[in-house]
Scaffold this active site. Structure first.
Site, PDB file in Angstrom:
ATOM      1  N   TRP A 103      61.840  40.904  -0.577  1.00 50.53           N
ATOM      2  CA  TRP A 103      61.086  41.403   0.572  1.00 50.53           C
ATOM      3  C   TRP A 103      61.991  42.751   1.077  1.00 50.53           C
ATOM      4  O   TRP A 103      61.409  43.459   1.493  1.00 50.53           O
ATOM      5  CB  TRP A 103      60.829  40.206   1.626  1.00 50.53           C
ATOM      6  CG  TRP A 103      59.764  39.169   1.078  1.00 50.53           C
ATOM      7  CD1 TRP A 103      60.262  37.898   0.757  1.00 50.53           C
ATOM      8  CD2 TRP A 103      58.547  39.577   0.622  1.00 50.53           C
ATOM      9  NE1 TRP A 103      59.113  37.461   0.434  1.00 50.53           N
ATOM     10  CE2 TRP A 103      58.141  38.191   0.350  1.00 50.53           C
ATOM     11  CE3 TRP A 103      57.676  40.409   0.988  1.00 50.53           C
ATOM     12  CZ2 TRP A 103      56.843  38.079   0.002  1.00 50.53           C
ATOM     13  CZ3 TRP A 103      56.410  40.402   0.388  1.00 50.53           C
ATOM     14  CH2 TRP A 103      55.951  39.191  -0.127  1.00 50.53           C
ATOM     15  N   ASP A 172      63.213  40.639   9.383  1.00 48.10           N
ATOM     16  CA  ASP A 172      62.304  40.021   9.008  1.00 48.10           C
ATOM     17  C   ASP A 172      62.607  38.547   8.861  1.00 48.10           C
ATOM     18  O   ASP A 172      63.249  38.145   8.157  1.00 48.10           O
ATOM     19  CB  ASP A 172      62.028  40.679   7.340  1.00 48.10           C
ATOM     20  CG  ASP A 172      60.753  39.763   6.810  1.00 48.10           C
ATOM     21  OD1 ASP A 172      60.227  38.778   7.448  1.00 48.10           O
ATOM     22  OD2 ASP A 172      60.626  40.183   5.715  1.00 48.10           O
ATOM     23  N   LYS A 196      54.003  31.173   7.442  1.00 42.75           N
ATOM     24  CA  LYS A 196      54.919  30.243   6.880  1.00 42.75           C
ATOM     25  C   LYS A 196      55.384  29.207   8.084  1.00 42.75           C
ATOM     26  O   LYS A 196      55.052  28.060   7.835  1.00 42.75           O
ATOM     27  CB  LYS A 196      56.341  30.869   6.263  1.00 42.75           C
ATOM     28  CG  LYS A 196      56.190  31.470   4.911  1.00 42.75           C
ATOM     29  CD  LYS A 196      55.931  32.984   4.831  1.00 42.75           C
ATOM     30  CE  LYS A 196      55.596  33.450   3.387  1.00 42.75           C
ATOM     31  NZ  LYS A 196      55.786  34.867   3.532  1.00 42.75           N
TER      32      LYS A 196
END
Ligand SMILES: *Cc1c(COP(=O)(O)O)cnc(C)c1O
Length: 360
Positions: A103, A172, A196
């Protein structure tokens, strides 16, 4: 209604049962309104109450001061990879990245489109199995970006990185937001796709300081300026109303569970048990270095891909779903987000012990 099984999925992921129960009640009619939650106008009094409550709970839960905006955006966490540099980075400026997984690699790739980038550290050469401790920042970074939890590789920052004085920290936090207390005032911006730890896919939570919002470019499309969403309280256009509603219920569930302090304890217990077993197992090994282990995503292998596949199949047959690891790591990944029940971890360890017995 069919029985729920243990869902170890990395995302979209398990949600708390009380949240699902309350949502079900309100699908047909939100309270006494006679209109379901998904059917209300985003400008209606009923929805505005939902919105305000979600923002308020978010502020309370994480101690977010008033000079931070709480935004509900769309396009996933992946859109923040370009939206942040598009707003804050000019071609002559540098953004610094701690590269700890797939990511963060995607985030830096998008930033390159708008300005210069600098790699503070990277664990790419060890397939991202650890959080590097050696860090080299650029001279005067516009901002520093890191990924607090690496969902795919099962590693996590214990705390936010120390950054140069005056630099702005952007995080993030898609896969560990509100799994433990954080000091929001250390950050310029925190973002997280909801699917999530916060709710359904389709809504991204952005917590952003007003100074940062105001410093953003005015030369980009209206919808892509943080300013637009901050000024209009996420209702410049139609916001993801259902996602905001569910997030509000999840935040209420966290508060009723004792808040993030209590959740951190539970999360440490859940992951701790599994890591303890991995440390003693002769068959299964964790893939992350022990000082970098994630409390949210526990990655492990047997070292034999065929045996891994057999284990996953056995687990699925027992009602333990979603354990297949990401293809870049292989093996297994147990995602133990806030809503994942402790009994599910016990069931997994029991099965692993049994499987190990059978494969001596
Ligand atoms: C899942 C994930 C993403 C991608 O989120 P989308 O909402 O699918 O764009 C980004 N970062 C991290 C850390 C993730 O876990």
């Amino acid at each position: 209604m069919s029985q729920r099984i243990y869902n170890f999925s990395a995302g979209p992921a398990v949600l708390p049962v009380p949240v699902l129960d309350e949502a079900r009640e309100n699908l047909h009619s939100l309270g006494e309104t006679g209109i379901g939650i998904m059917e209300h106008s985003h400008r209606s009094k009923a929805f505005l109450a939902v919105y305000n409550e979600t923002v308020e709970r978010c502020r309370e839960l994480a101690g977010i001061p008033d000079d931070y905006h709480i935004l509900f955006l769309q396009g996933g966490a992946s859109s923040q990879f370009f939206m942040a540099p598009m707003n804050f980075l000019t071609p002559d400026q540098t953004a610094d990245f701690l590269v700890t997984g797939a990511w963060s690699k995607k985030a830096i790739a998008e930033a390159k489109r708008f300005g210069k980038t600098h790699i503070v550290c990277s664990s790419d050469d060890s397939n991202f199995n650890q959080i590097p401790t050696e860090r080299n920042y650029s001279e005067n970074p516009r901002y520093v970006h890191f990924t607090s939890n690496n969902t795919i590789f099962g590693t996590q920052f214990k705390t936010e990185p120390e950054i140069p004085a005056g630099a702005t920290l952007v995080c993030d936090a898609s896969s560990d937001i509100f799994s433990r207390p954080i000091d929001v005032t250390k950050y310029g911006m925190i973002y997280a796709g909801a699917q999530k730890n916060l709710g359904p896919s389709g809504v991204t939570l952005v917590i952003i300081h007003d100074d940062l919002v105001q410093s953003g470019s005015k030369d980009i499309p209206t919808m892509l300026q943080y300013r637009t969403h901050a000024e209009k309280e996420s209702a410049f256009n139609t916001p993801p109303t259902f996602g905001i509603y569910i997030m509000g219920l999840v935040l209420k569930w966290i508060q009723n569970s004792g808040g993030v302090v209590e959740l951190e304890k539970v999360n440490q217990q859940k992951a701790g048990k599994l890591y303890d077993y991995l440390d003693e197992s002769q068959l299964f090994q964790g893939t992350a270095e022990s000082d970098s282990r994630s409390l949210m995503n526990v990655t492990f292998v047997t070292g034999d891909a065929e045996l891994d596949a057999r284990f996953i199949e056995t687990a699925t047959a027992r009602g333990l779903d979603g354990l297949k690891g990401h293809r870049s790591v292989g093996g297994m990944r147990a995602s133990l987000y806030n809503a994942f029940p402790p009994e599910g971890v016990d069931a997994l360890i029991e099965l692993m012990r049994e499987f190990e017995e059978g494969h001596r």
